[in-house]
Design a protein around this motif. Structure first.
Motif, PDB file in Angstrom:
ATOM      1  N   LEU A   1       0.816  -1.216   0.000  1.00 16.43           N
ATOM      2  CA  LEU A   1       0.000   0.000   0.000  1.00 16.43           C
ATOM      3  C   LEU A   1       0.852   1.269   0.000  1.00 16.43           C
ATOM      4  CD1 LEU A   1      -2.626  -1.085   2.699  1.00 16.43           C
ATOM      5  CD2 LEU A   1      -2.545  -1.655   0.268  1.00 16.43           C
ATOM      6  N   ALA A   2       2.169   1.110  -0.069  1.00 16.15           N
ATOM      7  CA  ALA A   2       3.074   2.245   0.117  1.00 16.15           C
ATOM      8  C   ALA A   2       2.876   3.355  -0.902  1.00 16.15           C
ATOM      9  CB  ALA A   2       4.518   1.761   0.096  1.00 16.15           C
ATOM     10  N   ASN A   3       2.473   3.018  -2.130  1.00 15.95           N
ATOM     11  CA  ASN A   3       2.373   4.030  -3.183  1.00 15.95           C
ATOM     12  C   ASN A   3       0.944   4.501  -3.444  1.00 15.95           C
ATOM     13  OD1 ASN A   3       5.135   4.235  -3.771  1.00 15.95           O
ATOM     14  ND2 ASN A   3       5.053   2.360  -4.968  1.00 15.95           N
ATOM     15  N   LEU A   4       0.049   4.178  -2.519  1.00 13.40           N
ATOM     16  CA  LEU A   4      -1.337   4.623  -2.668  1.00 13.40           C
ATOM     17  C   LEU A   4      -1.579   5.864  -1.815  1.00 13.40           C
ATOM     18  CD1 LEU A   4      -3.176   1.181  -2.400  1.00 13.40           C
ATOM     19  CD2 LEU A   4      -2.384   2.355  -4.453  1.00 13.40           C
ATOM     20  N   ASP A   5      -2.602   6.642  -2.180  1.00 10.78           N
ATOM     21  CA  ASP A   5      -2.902   7.808  -1.352  1.00 10.78           C
ATOM     22  C   ASP A   5      -3.541   7.346  -0.043  1.00 10.78           C
ATOM     23  OD1 ASP A   5      -5.812   7.663  -1.541  1.00 10.78           O
ATOM     24  OD2 ASP A   5      -5.637   8.461  -3.561  1.00 10.78           O
ATOM     25  N   TYR A   6      -3.632   8.275   0.905  1.00 15.72           N
ATOM     26  CA  TYR A   6      -4.005   7.938   2.279  1.00 15.72           C
ATOM     27  C   TYR A   6      -5.358   7.225   2.361  1.00 15.72           C
ATOM     28  CZ  TYR A   6      -4.967   8.496   7.265  1.00 15.72           C
ATOM     29  OH  TYR A   6      -5.262   8.258   8.578  1.00 15.72           O
ATOM     30  N   LYS A   7      -6.352   7.764   1.646  1.00 15.98           N
ATOM     31  CA  LYS A   7      -7.686   7.184   1.725  1.00 15.98           C
ATOM     32  C   LYS A   7      -7.706   5.760   1.182  1.00 15.98           C
ATOM     33  CE  LYS A   7     -12.512   8.006   0.460  1.00 15.98           C
ATOM     34  NZ  LYS A   7     -13.459   8.857  -0.309  1.00 15.98           N
ATOM     35  N   LEU A   8      -7.049   5.555   0.037  1.00 13.36           N
ATOM     36  CA  LEU A   8      -7.001   4.212  -0.547  1.00 13.36           C
ATOM     37  C   LEU A   8      -6.259   3.239   0.361  1.00 13.36           C
ATOM     38  CD1 LEU A   8      -6.383   4.811  -4.348  1.00 13.36           C
ATOM     39  CD2 LEU A   8      -8.293   3.569  -3.319  1.00 13.36           C
ATOM     40  N   ARG A   9      -5.192   3.714   0.979  1.00  9.19           N
ATOM     41  CA  ARG A   9      -4.442   2.849   1.897  1.00  9.19           C
ATOM     42  C   ARG A   9      -5.343   2.381   3.030  1.00  9.19           C
ATOM     43  NH1 ARG A   9       1.351   5.262   3.458  1.00  9.19           N
ATOM     44  NH2 ARG A   9       1.506   3.182   4.306  1.00  9.19           N
ATOM     45  N   GLU A  10      -6.099   3.306   3.609  1.00 11.05           N
ATOM     46  CA  GLU A  10      -6.989   2.939   4.708  1.00 11.05           C
ATOM     47  C   GLU A  10      -8.033   1.931   4.247  1.00 11.05           C
ATOM     48  OE1 GLU A  10      -8.681   6.458   6.501  1.00 11.05           O
ATOM     49  OE2 GLU A  10      -7.327   6.157   8.194  1.00 11.05           O
ATOM     50  N   GLU A  11      -8.606   2.176   3.067  1.00 14.36           N
ATOM     51  CA  GLU A  11      -9.626   1.278   2.522  1.00 14.36           C
ATOM     52  C   GLU A  11      -9.097  -0.136   2.354  1.00 14.36           C
ATOM     53  OE1 GLU A  11     -11.721   2.174  -1.206  1.00 14.36           O
ATOM     54  OE2 GLU A  11     -12.146   4.136  -0.342  1.00 14.36           O
ATOM     55  N   LEU A  12      -7.977  -0.254   1.637  1.00 13.71           N
ATOM     56  CA  LEU A  12      -7.425  -1.582   1.355  1.00 13.71           C
ATOM     57  C   LEU A  12      -6.895  -2.256   2.610  1.00 13.71           C
ATOM     58  CD1 LEU A  12      -5.610  -1.354  -2.089  1.00 13.71           C
ATOM     59  CD2 LEU A  12      -7.474  -2.863  -1.450  1.00 13.71           C
ATOM     60  N   ARG A  13      -6.300  -1.470   3.507  1.00 18.39           N
ATOM     61  CA  ARG A  13      -5.781  -2.059   4.744  1.00 18.39           C
ATOM     62  C   ARG A  13      -6.899  -2.700   5.554  1.00 18.39           C
ATOM     63  NH1 ARG A  13      -3.906   2.385   7.426  1.00 18.39           N
ATOM     64  NH2 ARG A  13      -1.825   2.324   6.526  1.00 18.39           N
ATOM     65  N   ASP A  14      -8.053  -2.043   5.579  1.00 14.35           N
ATOM     66  CA  ASP A  14      -9.197  -2.608   6.303  1.00 14.35           C
ATOM     67  C   ASP A  14      -9.684  -3.888   5.653  1.00 14.35           C
ATOM     68  OD1 ASP A  14      -9.115  -0.533   8.097  1.00 14.35           O
ATOM     69  OD2 ASP A  14     -10.717   0.621   7.155  1.00 14.35           O
TER      70      ASP A  14
END
Length: 358
Positions: free
Chosen positions: A160-173
């Protein structure tokens, strides 16, 4: 199915890049490799995946020695932080590519691709090519390929390192749910302690090519075995400083002292190191934060709900700068001297060799 590293090492020229490492990684939860850039996370993943040779030791999958097997024969999937998809293929073809290589029947390929696409919300994009996708959609495609393959082990190297903050949160969940019940060993590399805590499972802390501690993520966070583990698992950085114990009194520098209790009070007199996380160092006194510190404010940060201040207490260069992290907005001024208050009951105590003693 378990993935076991048995006394593995890696050399780069004459240098031992990965020190002797033994781990047993199991399915049913995330196995997180947590460490700073250069700590050896990616190297360890490449060794497990068969991409990098090992200098000594064994890699076992479900009890079978796969050390000499190629990556293809290990039945693994690898998702990088970069969006690695075939640019000339559609999303469907990208997800299906390892299944076609394996010689799977067309009907089974279709079923697996569509299932993975539904899980990752990619069904409307199946006929697009990677350049027509956003960064999040490209990474979802790579994750869908790993899910469709139904690998024995899935390695996620800072995906998720190269994704923007919102996308990172979405995918991490979503990630724990994506791989739940699939029977694969999931290994996730990250440099962010918060990400490890959110993913849960078990964590191997890495520093300088060595695993410093391995166990349940929450337990390691609460109970670091050594000062190296405490430093890896803290963001903002954990505060450390040398103290001298005399009787039941701890002395920090020339002006700060407090009474020790519990296991710390029973230690032999002499030098130790304390470590305390920034949220136990506040700009206001409370019933717990009873030890007053003073320092010059160097850097301040305001996130909206939290305020942090880096302040210099005038100790040696390795320990002089501490961090306070507190809820709310606090009017710090860079360059001013400010009082802070520490909760001594929340401090870890380490012996001169770095091992935790209280």
């Amino acid at each position: 199915m378990a993935l076991e590293l048995r006394n593995v090492t890696k050399r780069v020229g004459a240098q031992l890049h990965i020190k002797e490492t033994s781990l047993v990684l199991e399915p049913g939860h995330f196995n997180v490799l947590l460490g700073a850039t250069g700590s050896g996370k990616t190297s360890l993943i490449k060794m497990m995946a068969g991409l990098d040779p090992i200098a000594s030791g064994q890699v076992l999958m479900d009890g079978q020695d796969v050390t000499a097997l190629s990556t293809q024969k290990r039945n693994i999937s690898l998702v990088h932080q970069f969006f690695i998809n075939y640019p000339h293929m559609t999303v469907y073809e990208n997800i299906a590519s390892p299944l076609k290589v394996a010689g799977m029947a067309k009907s089974e390929i279709e079923g697996r691709v569509e299932e993975a696409a539904d899980i990752l919300q990619l069904r409307p994009m199946l006929h697009r090519r990677p350049h027509e996708l956003s960064g999040g959609q490209q990474q979802r495609t790579a994750l869908a390929r790993a899910i469709a393959k139904e690998s024995r082990a899935v390695f996620l190297d800072e995906p998720l390192a190269n994704l923007d903050y919102k996308l990172r949160e979405e995918l991490r969940d979503q990630l724990p749910e994506l791989f739940a019940g699939r029977g694969a060993v999931v290994v996730y590399a990250t440099s962010e302690p918060e990400e490890a805590l959110l993913l849960g499972g078990k964590t191997a802390l890495m520093q300088d090519g060595r695993v410093t501690q391995f166990g349940t993520t929450a337990d390691i966070y609460r109970n670091p075995d050594n000062v190296a583990a405490a430093r890896v698992f803290s963001d903002p950085p954990i505060n450390t400083a040398p103290i001298v114990k005399q009787g039941t009194t701890a002395r920090l520098g020339n002006d700060v002292s407090w009474s020790l209790t519990g296991a710390a009070a029973d230690l032999a007199d002499g030098p130790y190191t304390i470590a305390i996380r920034p949220y136990h160092v506040l700009p206001v006194a409370t019933p717990l934060t009873t030890v007053q510190l003073s320092g010059q404010v160097q850097v301040t940060e305001l996130s909206g709900s939290e305020s942090s201040a880096h302040f210099d207490m005038g100790l040696d260069s390795d320990h002089g700068s501490w961090v306070s992290l507190s809820a709310g907005v606090h009017p710090y001024e860079v360059g001013e001297h400010h009082d802070f208050y520490m909760d001594p009951s929340a401090a870890y105590v380490f012996a001169p060799d770095g091992s935790r003693v209280a």
